[in-house]
Design an enzyme around this catalytic site. Structure first.
Site, PDB file in Angstrom:
ATOM      1  N   LYS A  13      85.960  32.973 -51.235  1.00  0.00           N
ATOM      2  CA  LYS A  13      84.789  33.247 -50.380  1.00  0.00           C
ATOM      3  C   LYS A  13      84.814  34.661 -49.798  1.00  0.00           C
ATOM      4  O   LYS A  13      83.777  35.294 -49.669  1.00  0.00           O
ATOM      5  CB  LYS A  13      84.622  32.198 -49.288  1.00  0.00           C
ATOM      6  CG  LYS A  13      85.695  32.183 -48.233  1.00  0.00           C
ATOM      7  CD  LYS A  13      85.422  31.126 -47.174  1.00  0.00           C
ATOM      8  CE  LYS A  13      86.452  31.159 -46.078  1.00  0.00           C
ATOM      9  NZ  LYS A  13      87.832  31.011 -46.547  1.00  0.00           N
ATOM     10  N   ARG A  88      84.675  26.928 -37.761  1.00  0.00           N
ATOM     11  CA  ARG A  88      85.662  26.126 -38.508  1.00  0.00           C
ATOM     12  C   ARG A  88      85.526  24.641 -38.182  1.00  0.00           C
ATOM     13  O   ARG A  88      86.095  23.803 -38.857  1.00  0.00           O
ATOM     14  CB  ARG A  88      87.083  26.578 -38.143  1.00  0.00           C
ATOM     15  CG  ARG A  88      87.474  27.878 -38.811  1.00  0.00           C
ATOM     16  CD  ARG A  88      88.907  28.244 -38.452  1.00  0.00           C
ATOM     17  NE  ARG A  88      89.241  29.605 -38.872  1.00  0.00           N
ATOM     18  CZ  ARG A  88      89.705  29.922 -40.055  1.00  0.00           C
ATOM     19  NH1 ARG A  88      89.874  29.005 -40.959  1.00  0.00           N
ATOM     20  NH2 ARG A  88      89.990  31.173 -40.341  1.00  0.00           N
ATOM     21  N   ARG A 123     100.101  33.901 -57.247  1.00  0.00           N
ATOM     22  CA  ARG A 123     100.019  35.198 -56.549  1.00  0.00           C
ATOM     23  C   ARG A 123     101.403  35.717 -56.186  1.00  0.00           C
ATOM     24  O   ARG A 123     102.281  34.948 -55.807  1.00  0.00           O
ATOM     25  CB  ARG A 123      99.216  35.045 -55.239  1.00  0.00           C
ATOM     26  CG  ARG A 123      97.740  35.035 -55.456  1.00  0.00           C
ATOM     27  CD  ARG A 123      96.929  35.445 -54.247  1.00  0.00           C
ATOM     28  NE  ARG A 123      97.182  34.734 -53.017  1.00  0.00           N
ATOM     29  CZ  ARG A 123      96.266  34.582 -52.060  1.00  0.00           C
ATOM     30  NH1 ARG A 123      95.041  35.056 -52.223  1.00  0.00           N
ATOM     31  NH2 ARG A 123      96.544  33.952 -50.943  1.00  0.00           N
ATOM     32  N   ARG A 156     104.674  34.552 -51.492  1.00  0.00           N
ATOM     33  CA  ARG A 156     104.619  34.249 -50.058  1.00  0.00           C
ATOM     34  C   ARG A 156     104.741  32.734 -49.856  1.00  0.00           C
ATOM     35  O   ARG A 156     104.295  31.957 -50.699  1.00  0.00           O
ATOM     36  CB  ARG A 156     103.285  34.715 -49.465  1.00  0.00           C
ATOM     37  CG  ARG A 156     103.081  36.220 -49.500  1.00  0.00           C
ATOM     38  CD  ARG A 156     101.794  36.614 -48.830  1.00  0.00           C
ATOM     39  NE  ARG A 156     100.729  35.639 -49.101  1.00  0.00           N
ATOM     40  CZ  ARG A 156      99.521  35.690 -48.556  1.00  0.00           C
ATOM     41  NH1 ARG A 156      99.220  36.651 -47.729  1.00  0.00           N
ATOM     42  NH2 ARG A 156      98.603  34.793 -48.851  1.00  0.00           N
ATOM     43  N   ARG A 167      97.508  23.184 -46.915  1.00  0.00           N
ATOM     44  CA  ARG A 167      96.387  23.998 -46.416  1.00  0.00           C
ATOM     45  C   ARG A 167      95.049  23.396 -46.863  1.00  0.00           C
ATOM     46  O   ARG A 167      94.070  23.392 -46.114  1.00  0.00           O
ATOM     47  CB  ARG A 167      96.499  25.442 -46.928  1.00  0.00           C
ATOM     48  CG  ARG A 167      97.601  26.243 -46.237  1.00  0.00           C
ATOM     49  CD  ARG A 167      97.886  27.549 -46.963  1.00  0.00           C
ATOM     50  NE  ARG A 167      96.838  28.526 -46.791  1.00  0.00           N
ATOM     51  CZ  ARG A 167      96.702  29.612 -47.559  1.00  0.00           C
ATOM     52  NH1 ARG A 167      97.542  29.822 -48.545  1.00  0.00           N
ATOM     53  NH2 ARG A 167      95.729  30.458 -47.341  1.00  0.00           N
TER      54      ARG A 167
END
Length: 210
Positions: A13, A88, A123, A156, A167
């Site tokens: 997004k 949120r 990533r 990470r 998440r």
């Protein structure tokens, strides 16, 4: 147009918000950047936020929305804006309505969990200069070594598959009611994220203009 972008972590997004900003000439407003800016400028709401942040407390909704109102009153927002990362929760959406901030459309970028997990878990980030890589889409020339500065490239904690799953669960828990809230107001449009960024952008712009 005043827009809100919703999407799970890794749905893209932020990338789409940047592309739409360039196309429509309106700013993308990220809550984190906006708070830091208000604190730096020493506005009354910024000072209230600073006090909370220094104590390690969450900045209350009314302070965040006060800062948001100041931000969207600036000249660059007169033709519209994109909110990225706010609201949120339904409470924040209701507070936004009460403060008279009108939203034209809410664009949700939807990507299946499996795709997000492989996208994020691939990533890698350089420990030295912070450059971003991806095992599939943008690998380093030498495995584990940054092309730019030669430092070590690592995954990470946030991008480990088990963290990504957690998440995603948090996002769904908090954001599913928010989607219903805007769906009931007839403002929610869902865009299915594609493999190619440009294809997702086409669909996103069509959803905004449609």
């Amino acid at each position: 147009m005043n827009l809100i972008f919703l999407g799970a972590p890794g749905a893209g997004k932020g990338t789409q918000a940047e592309i739409v900003c360039d196309k429509l000439g309106i700013p993308a407003i990220s809550t984190g950047n906006m708070l830091r800016e208000a604190v730096k400028n020493g506005t009354p709401a910024g000072l209230a936020a600073k006090e909370c942040m220094e104590k390690g407390d969450l900045v209350p909704d009314d302070v965040v929305i006060g800062i948001l109102k100041d931000r969207i009153a600036q000249d660059d927002c007169k033709n519209g804006f994109i909110l990225d990362g706010f609201p949120r929760t339904v409470e924040q959406a209701e507070a936004l309505d009460k403060m008279g901030v009108s939203i034209d459309k809410v664009i949700e970028i939807s990507v299946p969990d499996q795709k997000i997990i492989s996208r994020l878990s691939g990533r890698r980030v350089c420990e030295g200069c912070g450059a971003s890589y991806h095992l599939d889409f943008k690998p380093t020339k030498v495995e584990g070594v940054c092309d730019s500065c030669g430092a070590k490239v690592v995954q990470r904690v946030d991008d480990k598959p088990e963290t990504v799953l957690s998440r995603l669960e948090t996002y769904r828990e908090k954001t599913a009611p928010l989607k219903d809230y805007y769906q009931n107001k007839g403002k929610l449009v869902t865009v299915n994220g594609q493999e190619e960024i440009a294809e997702t952008s086409k669909l996103t712009l069509a959803a905004i203009e449609g």
